[in-house]
Write an enzyme that holds these catalytic residues in place. Structure first.
Site, PDB file in Angstrom:
ATOM      1  N   GLY A  30       0.815  -1.210   0.000  1.00 41.20           N
ATOM      2  CA  GLY A  30       0.000   0.000   0.000  1.00 41.20           C
ATOM      3  C   GLY A  30       0.848   1.259   0.000  1.00 41.20           C
ATOM      4  O   GLY A  30       2.037   1.218  -0.294  1.00 41.20           O
ATOM      5  N   GLY A  35       5.145   4.013  -9.106  1.00 41.71           N
ATOM      6  CA  GLY A  35       5.898   2.763  -9.292  1.00 41.71           C
ATOM      7  C   GLY A  35       4.972   1.564  -9.181  1.00 41.71           C
ATOM      8  O   GLY A  35       4.943   0.695 -10.060  1.00 41.71           O
ATOM      9  N   HIS A  36       4.179   1.536  -8.097  1.00 43.62           N
ATOM     10  CA  HIS A  36       3.200   0.448  -7.957  1.00 43.62           C
ATOM     11  C   HIS A  36       2.238   0.441  -9.146  1.00 43.62           C
ATOM     12  O   HIS A  36       1.902  -0.613  -9.695  1.00 43.62           O
ATOM     13  CB  HIS A  36       2.344   0.639  -6.696  1.00 43.62           C
ATOM     14  N   GLY A 150       8.506  -5.250  -8.987  1.00 46.57           N
ATOM     15  CA  GLY A 150       9.363  -4.155  -9.447  1.00 46.57           C
ATOM     16  C   GLY A 150      10.834  -4.533  -9.300  1.00 46.57           C
ATOM     17  O   GLY A 150      11.231  -5.124  -8.292  1.00 46.57           O
ATOM     18  N   LYS A 152      13.032  -2.583  -8.626  1.00 45.96           N
ATOM     19  CA  LYS A 152      13.581  -1.794  -7.523  1.00 45.96           C
ATOM     20  C   LYS A 152      14.011  -2.720  -6.394  1.00 45.96           C
ATOM     21  O   LYS A 152      15.048  -2.527  -5.782  1.00 45.96           O
ATOM     22  CB  LYS A 152      12.522  -0.816  -7.035  1.00 45.96           C
ATOM     23  N   ASP A 153      13.190  -3.742  -6.116  1.00 46.57           N
ATOM     24  CA  ASP A 153      13.528  -4.710  -5.072  1.00 46.57           C
ATOM     25  C   ASP A 153      14.123  -5.936  -5.758  1.00 46.57           C
ATOM     26  O   ASP A 153      13.482  -6.988  -5.870  1.00 46.57           O
ATOM     27  CB  ASP A 153      12.270  -5.055  -4.261  1.00 46.57           C
ATOM     28  N   MET A 188      11.145   5.814  -6.913  1.00 48.10           N
ATOM     29  CA  MET A 188       9.925   6.023  -6.116  1.00 48.10           C
ATOM     30  C   MET A 188       9.825   4.957  -5.034  1.00 48.10           C
ATOM     31  O   MET A 188      10.151   3.794  -5.260  1.00 48.10           O
ATOM     32  CB  MET A 188       8.698   5.959  -7.000  1.00 48.10           C
ATOM     33  N   SER A 190       7.405   4.183  -1.147  1.00 43.78           N
ATOM     34  CA  SER A 190       6.468   4.677  -0.128  1.00 43.78           C
ATOM     35  C   SER A 190       7.232   5.345   1.004  1.00 43.78           C
ATOM     36  O   SER A 190       6.762   6.303   1.616  1.00 43.78           O
ATOM     37  CB  SER A 190       5.650   3.521   0.445  1.00 43.78           C
ATOM     38  N   ARG A 191       8.443   4.851   1.276  1.00 46.60           N
ATOM     39  CA  ARG A 191       9.220   5.393   2.404  1.00 46.60           C
ATOM     40  C   ARG A 191       9.826   6.765   2.093  1.00 46.60           C
ATOM     41  O   ARG A 191      10.320   7.421   3.007  1.00 46.60           O
ATOM     42  CB  ARG A 191      10.311   4.413   2.823  1.00 46.60           C
TER      43      ARG A 191
HETATM   44  P1  AMP Z   1       6.005  -2.447  -1.734  1.00 51.31           P
HETATM   45  O1  AMP Z   1       4.650  -1.862  -1.555  1.00 51.31           O
HETATM   46  O2  AMP Z   1       7.108  -1.512  -1.403  1.00 51.31           O
HETATM   47  O3  AMP Z   1       6.157  -3.807  -1.081  1.00 51.31           O
HETATM   48  O4  AMP Z   1       6.158  -2.721  -3.292  1.00 51.31           O
HETATM   49  C1  AMP Z   1       5.235  -3.506  -3.991  1.00 51.31           C
HETATM   50  C2  AMP Z   1       5.773  -3.784  -5.377  1.00 51.31           C
HETATM   51  O5  AMP Z   1       5.968  -2.548  -6.061  1.00 51.31           O
HETATM   52  C3  AMP Z   1       7.148  -4.496  -5.339  1.00 51.31           C
HETATM   53  O6  AMP Z   1       7.192  -5.472  -6.378  1.00 51.31           O
HETATM   54  C4  AMP Z   1       8.094  -3.372  -5.609  1.00 51.31           C
HETATM   55  O7  AMP Z   1       9.320  -3.791  -6.195  1.00 51.31           O
HETATM   56  C5  AMP Z   1       7.288  -2.509  -6.572  1.00 51.31           C
HETATM   57  N1  AMP Z   1       7.806  -1.137  -6.573  1.00 51.31           N
HETATM   58  C6  AMP Z   1       8.047  -0.346  -5.500  1.00 51.31           C
HETATM   59  N2  AMP Z   1       8.613   0.817  -5.881  1.00 51.31           N
HETATM   60  C7  AMP Z   1       8.738   0.752  -7.225  1.00 51.31           C
HETATM   61  C8  AMP Z   1       9.271   1.622  -8.226  1.00 51.31           C
HETATM   62  N3  AMP Z   1       9.798   2.805  -7.913  1.00 51.31           N
HETATM   63  N4  AMP Z   1       9.235   1.244  -9.510  1.00 51.31           N
HETATM   64  C9  AMP Z   1       8.714   0.025  -9.846  1.00 51.31           C
HETATM   65  N5  AMP Z   1       8.210  -0.856  -8.959  1.00 51.31           N
HETATM   66  C10 AMP Z   1       8.227  -0.502  -7.676  1.00 51.31           C
END
Ligand code: AMP
Length: 298
Positions: A30, A35-36, A150, A152-153, A188, A190-191
């Site tokens: 969330g 990015g999400h 993503g 990113k991770d 990008m 959330s943090r």
């Molecule tokens: P998170 O909510 O941070 O667990 O991220 C959920 C998904 O969104 C994960 O697969 C992340 O790698 C992807 N994600 C987060 N930030 C980005 C970004 N800047 N660009 C692309 N995907 C992202």
């Protein structure tokens, strides 16, 4: 768009879909940003039905991390999903996912510090156990045709590929999407909301260091140790000469590794390996993470 909160609701909703419906799944914690939403858009484009999970997963947070303060703008997240044509949001409560006496966890070696002593698994020892556990639960209940992650991770992508292969969940197609960035290059996240105005101005140091090391690789430097050193030195110089004294910055690791396996590369980078440079750092109280593919002259 339907909001589902129990595994049973998910099962029933997905079973009611016509046979042959291609289901795309986007797992998130969330606090959704572009990015999400790039993952969501890819799913909406490629699949008949898109399900997004929104779950701040307690199992992947260490006791000293930000589980309690992680932003949870639920109404904004739901509005964003709706405007992007998401069909289902699965937003379970923590005690539904991990009821009292819960006792089954998934350990994935790809995320361990043995595999890459410099990267995420080493810096956050319990993180991938939590990530792998929740992802297996979500994949088992949703059984999507495609799941979107993503880059990113990057290490998370390797963990996912490994767990779907090892646990015979490999009828799901894993798609890895590019990193969405702010206009100054900051990845990008959330943090990023935690950054102060001053910290935000300087947070592109990770991106500019990755651009620098990419240019070195493009000019023909193939030695992984030299490339890691170049990143560390570049950041050291920035810390000495450019970083304002009121901005706290700590480099956590730099890594030059194989994207598929996340194994740290020693010596020269082999020609046939997709290689990424990664950086993690703490700025103020925000943990920043970024990576970039290294391309070499042919
Ligand atoms: P998170 O909510 O941070 O667990 O991220 C959920 C998904 O969104 C994960 O697969 C992340 O790698 C992807 N994600 C987060 N930030 C980005 C970004 N800047 N660009 C692309 N995907 C992202």
């Amino acid at each position: 768009m339907q909001v589902l909160v129990t595994a049973d609701q998910v099962r029933r909703a997905l079973r009611a879909l016509p046979a042959g419906t291609r289901v795309g799944f986007v797992p998130t914690m969330g606090c959704l940003h572009s990015g999400h939403m790039s993952l969501v858009s890819a799913s909406v484009r490629d699949c008949h039905c898109t399900i997004v999970s929104i779950f701040v997963n307690p199992a992947q947070f260490a006791p000293n991390e930000d589980l309690a303060t992680y932003p949870r703008p639920r109404d904004d997240d739901l509005a964003l999903c709706k405007s992007h044509h998401v069909d289902f949001v699965f937003a379970p409560a923590p005690d539904h996912v991990y009821p009292e006496n819960y006792g089954t966890y998934v350990q994935c070696d790809v995320g361990s510090s043995d595999r890459n002593p410099h990267a995420e698994g080493a810096a956050r020892p319990t993180f991938f156990r939590g990530v792998a556990t929740v992802l297996v639960k979500l994949l088992v209940i949703i059984r999507p045709d495609v799941a979107y992650f993503g880059r990113k991770d990057a290490q998370q992508c390797a963990v996912v590929r490994s767990l779907v292969h090892d646990l015979w969940l490999d009828d799901v197609d894993i798609k890895v999407c590019d990193i969405a960035r702010e206009s100054d290059g900051l990845a990008m996240s959330s943090r990023n909301l935690y950054l102060s105005e001053e910290e935000r101005k300087h947070a592109h140091i990770l991106y500019s260091t990755l651009c620098y090391v990419t240019a070195l690789a493009q000019s023909g430097e193939r030695n992984a140790h030299t490339l890691r050193n170049a990143m560390t030195c570049r950041i050291g110089e920035w810390q000495c000469h450019e970083k304002p004294s009121n901005v706290h910055f700590q480099l956590v690791y730099v890594s030059v590794c194989c994207f598929a396996t996340m194994r740290e590369i020693q010596g020269d980078i082999p020609v046939n390996v997709d290689c990424i440079a990664c950086i993690a750092a703490i700025m103020g109280k925000t943990r920043l993470l970024d990576n970039m593919f290294l391309h070499f002259p042919t």
